[in-house]
Design an enzyme around this catalytic site. Structure first.
Site, PDB file in Angstrom:
ATOM      1  CB  THR A 173      -2.222  13.242   5.684  1.00 13.40           C
ATOM      2  OG1 THR A 173      -2.577  12.359   4.676  1.00 13.40           O
ATOM      3  CG2 THR A 173      -0.815  13.103   5.891  1.00 13.40           C
ATOM      4  CE  LYS A 218       4.829   7.633  -1.357  1.00 11.60           C
ATOM      5  NZ  LYS A 218       4.173   7.537   0.202  1.00 11.60           N
ATOM      6  CG  ASN A 227      -4.429  16.963   1.349  1.00 11.51           C
ATOM      7  OD1 ASN A 227      -4.035  16.324   2.303  1.00 11.51           O
ATOM      8  ND2 ASN A 227      -5.666  17.098   0.733  1.00 11.51           N
ATOM      9  CB  SER A 265      -5.942   4.671   2.296  1.00 11.60           C
ATOM     10  OG  SER A 265      -5.592   5.749   1.280  1.00 11.60           O
ATOM     11  CE  LYS A 277      -3.962   2.061   0.573  1.00  9.40           C
ATOM     12  NZ  LYS A 277      -3.729   2.869  -0.604  1.00  9.40           N
ATOM     13  CE  LYS A 328       3.415   6.682   6.059  1.00 11.40           C
ATOM     14  NZ  LYS A 328       3.271   8.016   5.340  1.00 11.40           N
TER      15      LYS A 328
HETATM   16  N1  GLU Z   1       0.810   8.832   0.561  1.00 11.64           N
HETATM   17  C1  GLU Z   1       0.458   8.724   1.615  1.00 11.64           C
HETATM   18  C2  GLU Z   1       1.499   8.421   2.559  1.00 11.64           C
HETATM   19  O1  GLU Z   1       2.581   8.519   2.155  1.00 11.64           O
HETATM   20  C3  GLU Z   1      -0.988   7.767   1.619  1.00 11.64           C
HETATM   21  C4  GLU Z   1      -0.589   6.429   1.326  1.00 11.64           C
HETATM   22  C5  GLU Z   1      -2.034   5.791   1.092  1.00 11.64           C
HETATM   23  O2  GLU Z   1      -2.992   6.277   1.503  1.00 11.64           O
HETATM   24  O3  GLU Z   1      -1.980   4.633   0.632  1.00 11.64           O
HETATM   25  O4  GLU Z   1       1.327   7.808   3.668  1.00 11.64           O
END
Ligand code: GLU
Length: 419
Positions: free
Chosen positions: A187, A103, A217, A348, A67, A91
């Protein structure tokens, strides 16, 4: 010079010292499992063709499908994508989400593209990576310079490739295409709930002064939420510059300026708001510093200038390991990225669950679940840091690594990887 991933891995080594681990666990987490690289070729509006480098990394899927977001940025590199995927692995484990880490990125300045070029590029990304991506395999989301509109185009492209609507393939979609309520400010809201929960321990409260670096954002929603709780926003910056007002800045004006002539347009002697150099924000006189843009903002060269008591990392990787040591020596408490900005991926996860159930939750339900998850995991990290007398960052890594190790061991020796 060591790579960004090598630098990030020093945090894994640090955490490993606090646990009794099988060597296999570290061997598994030290390298990205799979990184795919491709050149996306699109038709520009003037009829010419242009190509852009693109990557998708699935770092580790021990705890579930990978993810993580997709970033569109002119300086994106493979090393950065792999590092960001490593951070996503930790995370998701900190938050106990049933996911591994991934990513993606495209090396492009999206502001230089027209809307239809941006749509073609987004669809080209999904075409190129549709074999890797999937609701049980790898689930993208927005990141720097990508948004719900782009996620919607990608979801649509995936549906047409597969011949079936599959909303759970991507999160951060427009509400009309199965996106979740509350994903847009998740976030910032996660970081906000965490800060409020630890307010007393951190010696903060209404009237504490906040500086926010980055007004996209994450940064803009954080300004709104904190000022709503009585905090004073004394400095903000974006890619064009920074502004400073010791008495506080009216956040509604900032939000209007962001939509209109830009943040810098609110600077003026009459209002006691001064324009300052963008990098001066790190050392500005404040209680809370919120990095909300890119990596490596606070480094060995400027860490000693930080006057804030608390740094809340809404960006990924804004403090280098050398800077971490300096901040720790100076008594600056850092709420680390893999916890503080995890509200995004947590909502998410809620979006993915709703898509799979086909049953949608109210915004109150989303906020309530996000708040309790942030508080539970934040409290666990905080207590671990106190018990072991380590920084919250080390504690967050230890907390995550314990879960990852358990899953790696539970898989047995012939570990299954969805290829
Ligand atoms: N890009 C965000 C992060 O760095 C969200 C990732 C997601 O929602 O999968 O945590």
């Amino acid at each position: 010079m060591s790579s960004m991933l090598d630098q990030a891995l020093t945090r894994l080594d640090d955490a490993a010292r606090h646990l009794t681990l099988d060597q296999d666990v570290l061997e598994k987490l030290k390298y990205p499992r799979e990184t795919t690289k491709t050149r996306l070729m699109i038709r520009m509006d003037d009829g010419s063709r242009k190509s852009f480098m693109a990557w998708r990394c699935r770092y580790d899927d021990t705890r579930g499908p990978t993810k993580g977001g997709i970033r569109f940025h002119p300086e994106a590199t493979m090393d950065e994508v792999e590092t960001l995927a490593f951070w996503m692995t930790f995370k998701c484990a900190v938050m106990n989400l049933p996911y591994g880490g991934g990513k993606g990125a495209v090396q492009v300045d999206p502001h230089s593209l027209s809307k239809s070029e941006l749509e073609r590029l987004s669809r080209a990304y999904m075409q190129a990576f549709s074999n890797i991506i999937g609701p049980d395999r790898d689930i993208p989301a927005p990141d720097v310079y990508t948004n719900a509109m782009i996620m919607g185009w990608m979801a649509d492209e995936y549906a047409s490739i597969m011949g079936r609507v599959t909303p759970a393939v991507i999160t951060g979609k427009p509400i009309a295409l199965g996106g979740s309520l509350g994903r847009d400010d998740a976030t910032a809201r996660g970081g906000f709930y965490l800060l409020r929960h630890l307010e007393q321990e951190l010696g903060l409260g209404p009237n504490s002064r906040v500086a926010i670096q980055g007004f996209g954002n994450a940064g803009s929603h954080m300004a709104r939420l904190l000022s709503g709780a009585g905090y004073r926003i004394v400095a903000v910056s974006d890619s064009r510059g920074a502004i400073h007002a010791p008495d506080g800045i009216d956040v509604d004006r900032l939000l209007a300026a962001k939509k209109g002539d830009g943040l810098m347009s609110v600077a003026g002697r009459r209002d006691n708001i001064t324009a300052i150099a963008s990098d001066a924000i790190v050392g500005i006189d404040c209680d809370v510093l919120v990095p909300a843009a890119l990596e490596n903002l606070i480094h060995a060269g400027n860490a000693a200038t930080v006057t804030a008591k608390v740094v809340v990392e809404l960006a990924n990787g804004p403090v280098t390991p050398e800077a971490d040591a300096i901040l720790e020596r100076n008594g600056v408490m850092v709420l680390p990225d893999i916890l503080a900005n995890a509200g995004g991926v947590t909502v998410s996860y809620f979006e993915w669950v709703q898509n799979r159930q086909g049953y949608y939750w109210t915004v109150e339900e989303i906020h309530g679940r996000l708040k309790s998850t942030m508080e539970a995991e934040g409290r666990a990290v905080w207590e671990l840091a106190r018990a072991r007398m380590i920084s919250p960052r080390s504690a967050a890594y230890v907390h995550a690594l314990g879960r990852l190790a358990e899953a790696i061991e539970a898989h047995g020796t012939q570990q299954f990887f969805i290829t």
